[in-house]
Design a protein around this motif. Structure first.
Motif, PDB file in Angstrom:
ATOM      1  N   LEU A 230     -10.118  -8.449  -3.217  1.00  4.77           N
ATOM      2  CA  LEU A 230     -10.801  -9.133  -2.470  1.00  4.77           C
ATOM      3  C   LEU A 230     -10.138  -9.922  -1.439  1.00  4.77           C
ATOM      4  N   ALA A 231      -8.937 -10.445  -1.972  1.00  6.66           N
ATOM      5  CA  ALA A 231      -8.242 -11.270  -0.998  1.00  6.66           C
ATOM      6  C   ALA A 231      -7.425 -10.216   0.084  1.00  6.66           C
ATOM      7  N   LYS A 232      -7.429  -8.858  -0.053  1.00  4.70           N
ATOM      8  CA  LYS A 232      -6.941  -8.129   1.003  1.00  4.70           C
ATOM      9  C   LYS A 232      -8.055  -7.990   2.043  1.00  4.70           C
ATOM     10  N   LEU A 233      -9.286  -8.232   1.577  1.00  2.00           N
ATOM     11  CA  LEU A 233     -10.196  -8.195   2.955  1.00  2.00           C
ATOM     12  C   LEU A 233     -10.119  -9.219   3.940  1.00  2.00           C
ATOM     13  N   ARG A 234      -9.959  -8.727   5.116  1.00  4.11           N
ATOM     14  CA  ARG A 234     -10.046  -9.796   6.350  1.00  4.11           C
ATOM     15  C   ARG A 234     -11.450 -10.355   6.666  1.00  4.11           C
ATOM     16  N   THR A 235     -11.518 -11.796   6.959  1.00  6.83           N
ATOM     17  CA  THR A 235     -12.661 -12.429   6.860  1.00  6.83           C
ATOM     18  C   THR A 235     -12.562 -13.080   8.660  1.00  6.83           C
ATOM     19  N   GLY A 236     -13.420 -13.826   8.989  1.00  7.24           N
ATOM     20  CA  GLY A 236     -13.300 -14.479  10.276  1.00  7.24           C
ATOM     21  C   GLY A 236     -12.481 -15.727  10.154  1.00  7.24           C
ATOM     22  N   ARG A 237     -11.916 -16.134   8.690  1.00 11.33           N
ATOM     23  CA  ARG A 237     -11.537 -17.589   8.595  1.00 11.33           C
ATOM     24  C   ARG A 237     -10.038 -16.849   7.978  1.00 11.33           C
ATOM     25  N   ALA A 238      -8.885 -17.747   8.714  1.00  9.33           N
ATOM     26  CA  ALA A 238      -7.614 -17.600   8.136  1.00  9.33           C
ATOM     27  C   ALA A 238      -7.327 -18.055   6.471  1.00  9.33           C
ATOM     28  N   SER A 239      -6.637 -17.213   6.011  1.00 16.49           N
ATOM     29  CA  SER A 239      -6.310 -17.513   4.674  1.00 16.49           C
ATOM     30  C   SER A 239      -4.999 -17.153   4.335  1.00 16.49           C
ATOM     31  N   SER A 240      -3.996 -17.887   3.485  1.00 20.03           N
ATOM     32  CA  SER A 240      -2.811 -17.488   3.335  1.00 20.03           C
ATOM     33  C   SER A 240      -2.458 -16.478   2.467  1.00 20.03           C
ATOM     34  N   GLY A 241      -3.524 -16.130   1.788  1.00 19.75           N
ATOM     35  CA  GLY A 241      -3.372 -14.886   0.644  1.00 19.75           C
ATOM     36  C   GLY A 241      -3.898 -13.521   1.402  1.00 19.75           C
ATOM     37  N   MET A 242      -4.251 -13.476   2.512  1.00 17.11           N
ATOM     38  CA  MET A 242      -4.820 -12.270   3.143  1.00 17.11           C
ATOM     39  C   MET A 242      -3.701 -11.425   3.693  1.00 17.11           C
ATOM     40  N   LEU A 243      -2.470 -11.740   3.660  1.00 14.91           N
ATOM     41  CA  LEU A 243      -1.350 -10.985   3.972  1.00 14.91           C
ATOM     42  C   LEU A 243      -0.508 -10.429   2.851  1.00 14.91           C
ATOM     43  N   ASP A 244      -0.925 -11.034   1.683  1.00  8.45           N
ATOM     44  CA  ASP A 244       0.100 -10.908   0.519  1.00  8.45           C
ATOM     45  C   ASP A 244       0.183  -9.309   0.202  1.00  8.45           C
ATOM     46  N   HIS A 245      -0.711  -8.337   0.482  1.00  9.11           N
ATOM     47  CA  HIS A 245      -0.738  -7.284   0.024  1.00  9.11           C
ATOM     48  C   HIS A 245      -0.039  -6.403   0.870  1.00  9.11           C
ATOM     49  N   ILE A 246       0.384  -6.987   2.179  1.00  9.43           N
ATOM     50  CA  ILE A 246       1.392  -5.840   3.125  1.00  9.43           C
ATOM     51  C   ILE A 246       2.781  -5.936   2.703  1.00  9.43           C
ATOM     52  N   MET A 247       3.097  -4.526   2.506  1.00  9.93           N
ATOM     53  CA  MET A 247       4.637  -4.318   2.020  1.00  9.93           C
ATOM     54  C   MET A 247       5.723  -4.378   3.180  1.00  9.93           C
ATOM     55  N   VAL A 248       6.545  -4.886   3.074  1.00 12.26           N
ATOM     56  CA  VAL A 248       7.631  -5.145   4.041  1.00 12.26           C
ATOM     57  C   VAL A 248       9.041  -4.447   3.413  1.00 12.26           C
ATOM     58  N   GLU A 249       9.671  -3.927   4.391  1.00 15.00           N
ATOM     59  CA  GLU A 249      10.802  -3.280   3.906  1.00 15.00           C
ATOM     60  C   GLU A 249      11.922  -4.195   4.257  1.00 15.00           C
ATOM     61  N   SER A 250      12.809  -4.492   3.064  1.00 16.49           N
ATOM     62  CA  SER A 250      13.824  -5.447   3.193  1.00 16.49           C
ATOM     63  C   SER A 250      14.988  -4.775   2.259  1.00 16.49           C
TER      64      SER A 250
END
Length: 269
Positions: free
Chosen positions: A110-130
């Motif tokens: 559920l935290a992955k779903l974007r809503t109309g409000r900003a949430s610090s956890g909404m970007l956690d599932h994004i994978m970044v190459e480092s």
């Protein structure tokens, strides 16, 4: 012939024949038959060498007594009280663990779903190459909420700023961050009506999936109780089954509450 015999049997010869036999050194030897040896039962190797034939015959020649002794011990074992393990705590602990894991997985989805409000956890599932490896965005940057419609993303390594920007743009959230010095500013656009309906369907599907996981955990617990039902009282079986049902209802209610809160967040966003 008779004359020869008479000459042979002279007076001296007759006296010798009539005299006691001891006088001439002749004696009868009494025949003593050989003594019969008692048949001894051989003692097996490793046995006690101090046992006589009577003791050995008693120990080795009476297997029935030992068989009777074994039988009596077996009968005594059958009368022993068996300790039945209490399976209740283990079954309930396992069910709680499985159901709780399902709730945790639902929260992440559920935290992955974007809503109309900003949430610090909404970007956690994004994978970044480092450094040649992919890892969650939360491990390479700090995400903070500036206001209800804006997020700030600051990488630990400033050189990874471009990589972060590409990862956020490539995500299915539909966000377009802008560079602000050594950080990214992510504006959360309002949801359209179509987006709201689509997101609510995703929430409902996630709720049904987690409920299925909870029910599978319940069935697993009931199967464990059924296997142990032959060794525990019927009252305990019914009590355990009732407790498992109560645990299941509690976790299903938790899943419903999470999904309702998410739908409300999406709709009012």
């Amino acid at each position: 012939m008779a004359t020869c015999l008479r000459r042979a049997l002279t007076a001296r010869s007759l006296r010798l024949l009539r005299a006691p036999r001891q006088s001439c050194g002749i004696s009868y030897l009494t025949y003593i038959p050989p003594r019969k040896e008692e048949k001894r039962t051989p003692i097996p190797a490793g046995g006690s060498q101090g046992l006589d034939c009577v003791g050995g015959s008693f120990l080795l020649g009476s297997p029935r007594s030992f068989a009777k002794g074994r039988k009596s011990r077996d009968e005594d074992d059958g009368d022993a009280v068996q300790v039945v393990p209490d399976v209740g705590p283990t079954v309930k602990s396992t069910a709680n663990s499985l159901m709780d894991s399902a709730i945790v997985a639902l929260s992440r989805e559920l935290a992955k779903l974007r809503t109309g409000r900003a949430s610090s956890g909404m970007l956690d599932h994004i994978m970044v190459e480092s450094n040649g490896a992919k890892m969650p965005l939360s491990r390479v940057a700090v995400v903070s909420v500036l206001d209800s419609k804006t997020l700030s993303v600051t990488p630990y390594n400033p050189d990874a700023l471009k990589t972060l920007e590409s990862a956020i743009v490539s995500s299915p959230l539909g966000l377009n961050p802008t560079v602000d010095g050594q950080r990214l500013i992510v504006a959360i656009p309002p949801l359209t009506k179509e987006n709201v309906q689509a997101l609510c369907k995703v929430v409902a599907r996630s709720a049904e999936d987690v409920k299925q996981s909870i029910r599978r955990a319940r069935q697993k617990a009931l199967d464990s109780i059924k296997k142990a039902s032959s060794s525990i009282p019927k009252d305990d079986v019914k009590r355990l089954e009732k407790e498992i049902e109560e645990i299941t209802k509690r976790f299903i209610k938790s899943a419903d509450d999470l999904c309702k809160a998410k739908e409300k967040e999406i709709t009012n966003g």
